[in-house]
Design an enzyme around this catalytic site. Structure first.
Site, mmCIF file in Angstrom:
data_model
loop_
_atom_site.group_PDB
_atom_site.id
_atom_site.type_symbol
_atom_site.label_atom_id
_atom_site.label_comp_id
_atom_site.label_asym_id
_atom_site.label_seq_id
_atom_site.Cartn_x
_atom_site.Cartn_y
_atom_site.Cartn_z
ATOM 1 N N ASP A 230 10.154 26.208 -18.829
ATOM 2 C CA ASP A 230 8.777 26.723 -18.840
ATOM 3 C C ASP A 230 7.771 25.594 -18.591
ATOM 4 O O ASP A 230 6.602 25.861 -18.300
ATOM 5 C CB ASP A 230 8.450 27.330 -20.212
ATOM 6 C CG ASP A 230 8.752 28.823 -20.309
ATOM 7 O OD1 ASP A 230 8.509 29.534 -19.320
ATOM 8 O OD2 ASP A 230 9.206 29.257 -21.374
ATOM 9 N N LYS B 36 13.603 38.844 -16.237
ATOM 10 C CA LYS B 36 14.063 37.475 -16.000
ATOM 11 C C LYS B 36 15.588 37.445 -15.887
ATOM 12 O O LYS B 36 16.154 36.778 -15.022
ATOM 13 C CB LYS B 36 13.572 36.544 -17.121
ATOM 14 C CG LYS B 36 12.067 36.278 -17.050
ATOM 15 C CD LYS B 36 11.523 35.538 -18.273
ATOM 16 C CE LYS B 36 9.999 35.422 -18.173
ATOM 17 N NZ LYS B 36 9.379 34.724 -19.315
ATOM 18 N N GLN C 63 10.750 33.230 -25.332
ATOM 19 C CA GLN C 63 9.677 34.119 -24.891
ATOM 20 C C GLN C 63 8.531 34.119 -25.907
ATOM 21 O O GLN C 63 8.752 34.304 -27.107
ATOM 22 C CB GLN C 63 10.228 35.546 -24.678
ATOM 23 C CG GLN C 63 9.243 36.514 -24.075
ATOM 24 C CD GLN C 63 8.848 36.193 -22.632
ATOM 25 O OE1 GLN C 63 9.602 35.568 -21.903
ATOM 26 N NE2 GLN C 63 7.671 36.610 -22.235
HETATM 27 N N1 GUN Z 1 4.953 34.740 -22.350
HETATM 28 C C1 GUN Z 1 4.099 35.044 -21.344
HETATM 29 N N2 GUN Z 1 4.353 34.267 -20.272
HETATM 30 C C2 GUN Z 1 5.382 33.460 -20.617
HETATM 31 C C3 GUN Z 1 6.096 32.448 -19.924
HETATM 32 O O1 GUN Z 1 5.825 32.101 -18.767
HETATM 33 N N3 GUN Z 1 7.098 31.859 -20.636
HETATM 34 C C4 GUN Z 1 7.409 32.195 -21.907
HETATM 35 N N4 GUN Z 1 8.397 31.553 -22.504
HETATM 36 N N5 GUN Z 1 6.756 33.141 -22.561
HETATM 37 C C5 GUN Z 1 5.759 33.766 -21.915
#
Ligand code: GUN
Length: 278
Positions: A119, A52, A96
């Site tokens: 998100d 990311k 995350q």
């Molecule tokens: N863990 C797995 N997928 C995601 C996501 O799209 N966002 C976040 N914050 N954590 C994740």
């Protein structure tokens, strides 16, 4: 052989568009800023967070990582979220998941300011999505819709089956398909006649989290099959929720890796740009 839906190439196109937008915003003194919170040392989460951040750098978004030890308390984590909520140079906040077991992910999501919730996990944003009046879409379902759009797969009036009912993928995925006039079925571990239901799908979205779960006998010939899974097979090799043999039956198929994964990241970048524009 199914037509491959090349998520890597489509994500690159989205990123190129965003890069131009970010350059214009930076020239105007408003560089988008994303805060990424990582608690603990889960290796998969570490990789996702690095990817990311690299993607942010590539399009010119400023990302700041906050790595906290696995024994961080709920209070410490919430304090960080409150600090980031108040910072004007931070437009998006991403924590995350999954968090270490002693932490309450629902409380953390609820603490993120909805206008910085890139998100789209906050209940306020989930509600906005439900009524079709939203600023952010959750990254993975939005990425799947973008793959369908850019592959000219129109879901209106079609039977779309989503396997999986998570808050992150399955539920919002069903809603986005419904917004585009699909007839939607959500399947899960308690679904009876799963194979028959899946075989009725014109568009099949697999978000189960089980390696090679979708087999050729579950797929209607010519269907578009979207594989959201990221698993390890018996040899430790990266694989999706869809058995590669489905390629012989499906009309379109997303590869793993290089399908939905790059799109999830591209949509995160898009949400961060949107947040900075607001
Ligand atoms: N863990 C797995 N997928 C995601 C996501 O799209 N966002 C976040 N914050 N954590 C994740």
């Amino acid at each position: 052989m199914a037509q491959k839906i090349d998520g890597k190439a489509i994500a690159a196109a989205v990123r190129a568009e965003l890069k131009e937008q970010v350059a214009a915003m930076t020239a105007a003194g408003n560089t988008p800023g994303l805060a990424v919170i990582l608690v603990g040392d889960d290796p998969a989460s570490r990789v996702y967070v690095s990817n990311k951040e690299k993607a942010c750098a590539d399009v010119g978004i400023r990302s700041e990582e906050f790595t906290l030890p696995a024994d961080t308390t709920q209070e410490q984590l919430l304090e960080l979220v409150h600090t980031l909520n108040a910072r004007e140079d931070i437009h998006g906040i991403l924590c995350q998941l999954p968090l270490p077991k002693h932490l309450d992910d629902k409380a953390v999501i609820a603490a993120i300011a909805p206008e910085k919730d890139v998100d789209a996990f906050h209940a306020a944003n989930v509600g906005h999505i439900m009524i079709g009046d939203y600023t952010f879409l959750p990254c993975t379902p939005a990425g799947v819709m973008e793959l369908l759009h850019r592959s000219n797969i129109d879901v209106a009036g079609k039977h779309c089956v989503v396997i999986g009912r998570s808050n992150i993928v399955g539920k919002p995925m069903a809603m986005l398909l419904l917004h585009e006039n699909a007839t939607v079925t959500i399947c899960h571990s308690r679904t009876q006649n799963l194979k028959e239901v899946c075989r009725g799908a014109d568009v099949l979205v697999a978000a189960v989290g089980r390696a090679k779960f979708v087999t050729p006998d579950m797929v209607k010939p010519g269907a578009a099959v979207i594989d959201v899974g990221i698993n390890r097979d018996e040899n430790g090799k990266l694989c999706g929720d869809v058995d590669p043999a489905v390629d012989e039956v499906a009309g379109w198929l997303t590869p793993v890796p290089g399908g939905v994964g790059p799109m999830t990241i591209a949509m995160l970048l898009k949400n961060t740009v949107t947040a900075a524009q607001k």
